[in-house]
Write a protein that holds these residues in place. Structure first.
Motif, short mmCIF file in Angstrom:
data_model
loop_
_atom_site.label_atom_id
_atom_site.label_comp_id
_atom_site.label_asym_id
_atom_site.label_seq_id
_atom_site.Cartn_x
_atom_site.Cartn_y
_atom_site.Cartn_z
N ALA A 34 1.21 -1.22 -0.30
CA ALA A 34 -0.27 0.03 0.35
C ALA A 34 0.78 0.93 0.09
O ALA A 34 0.57 2.29 -0.24
CB ALA A 34 -0.87 -0.12 1.27
N LEU A 47 0.47 7.00 5.84
CA LEU A 47 -0.80 6.02 5.38
C LEU A 47 -1.87 6.70 5.82
O LEU A 47 -2.08 6.70 6.97
CB LEU A 47 -0.38 5.17 4.85
CG LEU A 47 -1.77 4.51 3.95
CD1 LEU A 47 -1.43 4.69 2.26
CD2 LEU A 47 -0.95 2.21 4.62
N LEU A 52 -5.78 4.12 2.36
CA LEU A 52 -5.89 2.64 2.21
C LEU A 52 -7.11 1.82 1.73
O LEU A 52 -7.06 0.96 1.61
CB LEU A 52 -5.94 2.07 3.85
CG LEU A 52 -5.30 1.13 4.12
CD1 LEU A 52 -4.74 0.21 3.54
CD2 LEU A 52 -5.03 0.39 6.14
N TRP A 55 -6.39 1.72 -1.82
CA TRP A 55 -5.56 -0.05 -1.47
C TRP A 55 -6.74 -1.08 -1.85
O TRP A 55 -6.08 -1.37 -2.79
CB TRP A 55 -4.52 0.21 -0.92
CG TRP A 55 -3.39 -1.36 -0.85
CD1 TRP A 55 -2.56 -0.69 -2.00
CD2 TRP A 55 -4.03 -1.92 -0.55
NE1 TRP A 55 -1.86 -2.32 -1.56
CE2 TRP A 55 -2.46 -2.87 -0.73
CE3 TRP A 55 -4.89 -2.84 0.38
CZ2 TRP A 55 -2.58 -4.32 -0.67
CZ3 TRP A 55 -4.91 -3.75 1.08
CH2 TRP A 55 -3.68 -4.55 0.56
N GLN A 56 -7.57 -1.03 -0.26
CA GLN A 56 -8.33 -2.08 -0.54
C GLN A 56 -8.92 -2.25 -1.74
O GLN A 56 -9.27 -3.26 -2.47
CB GLN A 56 -9.02 -2.47 0.33
CG GLN A 56 -8.41 -2.18 1.59
CD GLN A 56 -9.75 -2.02 2.94
OE1 GLN A 56 -10.26 -2.94 4.07
NE2 GLN A 56 -10.03 -0.87 3.14
N LEU A 72 -2.51 0.93 9.23
CA LEU A 72 -2.12 2.70 9.96
C LEU A 72 -1.39 2.54 10.31
O LEU A 72 -0.96 3.74 10.40
CB LEU A 72 -3.68 3.14 9.66
CG LEU A 72 -5.35 3.54 8.75
CD1 LEU A 72 -5.73 3.91 9.60
CD2 LEU A 72 -4.26 3.95 7.62
N SER A 75 1.96 2.54 10.02
CA SER A 75 2.67 3.53 8.42
C SER A 75 3.30 4.54 9.18
O SER A 75 4.15 5.17 8.87
CB SER A 75 1.51 3.97 7.90
OG SER A 75 1.92 4.70 6.79
#
Length: 116
Positions: A34, A47, A52, A55-56, A72, A75
């Motif tokens: 990600a 991030l 995120l 990205w998912q 998270l 990150s």
């Protein structure tokens, strides 16, 4: 001129850095895929939840609530350690700090070595 980083010195010798154990390699792989940090006008930032979620959706990989929150947090921790690691003298974060007793023991050992 900035001092050379520990990682740069290790790689220049052709070695690989020692890495800590990874109890959740699947989540670490997700974080790295990600993008552990995102560029911004002021440098890298952690991030975000929006990034995120994108990205998912883009990878059709859906995380549970705890996985999402952990990625998270990882990150943010990754970025914090990246900044702390800019000090070339900083030891790896997974190495335990020596106790005062251990310091005394090592100092005695070094003195004995230097006497010979």
């Amino acid at each position: 001129m900035e001092p050379e980083s520990r990682l740069s010195r290790i790689l220049a010798k052709g070695d690989q850095p020692e890495l800590p154990p990874d109890p959740l390699p699947e989540l670490t792989a997700i974080l790295m895929d990600a993008g552990p940090t995102q560029p911004s006008g002021m440098g890298p930032v952690p991030l975000t939840a929006t990034e995120l979620r994108a990205w998912q959706q883009g990878t059709a990989t859906y995380l549970t609530r705890w996985e999402f929150r952990l990625v998270l947090r990882l990150s943010a921790e990754y970025l914090a350690e990246l900044q702390r690691a800019s000090d070339p003298l900083r030891p790896p974060p997974w190495i335990n700090k020596p106790t005062p007793e251990r310091r005394v023991s090592v100092a005695k050992h070094i003195r004995n070595l230097l006497r010979d």
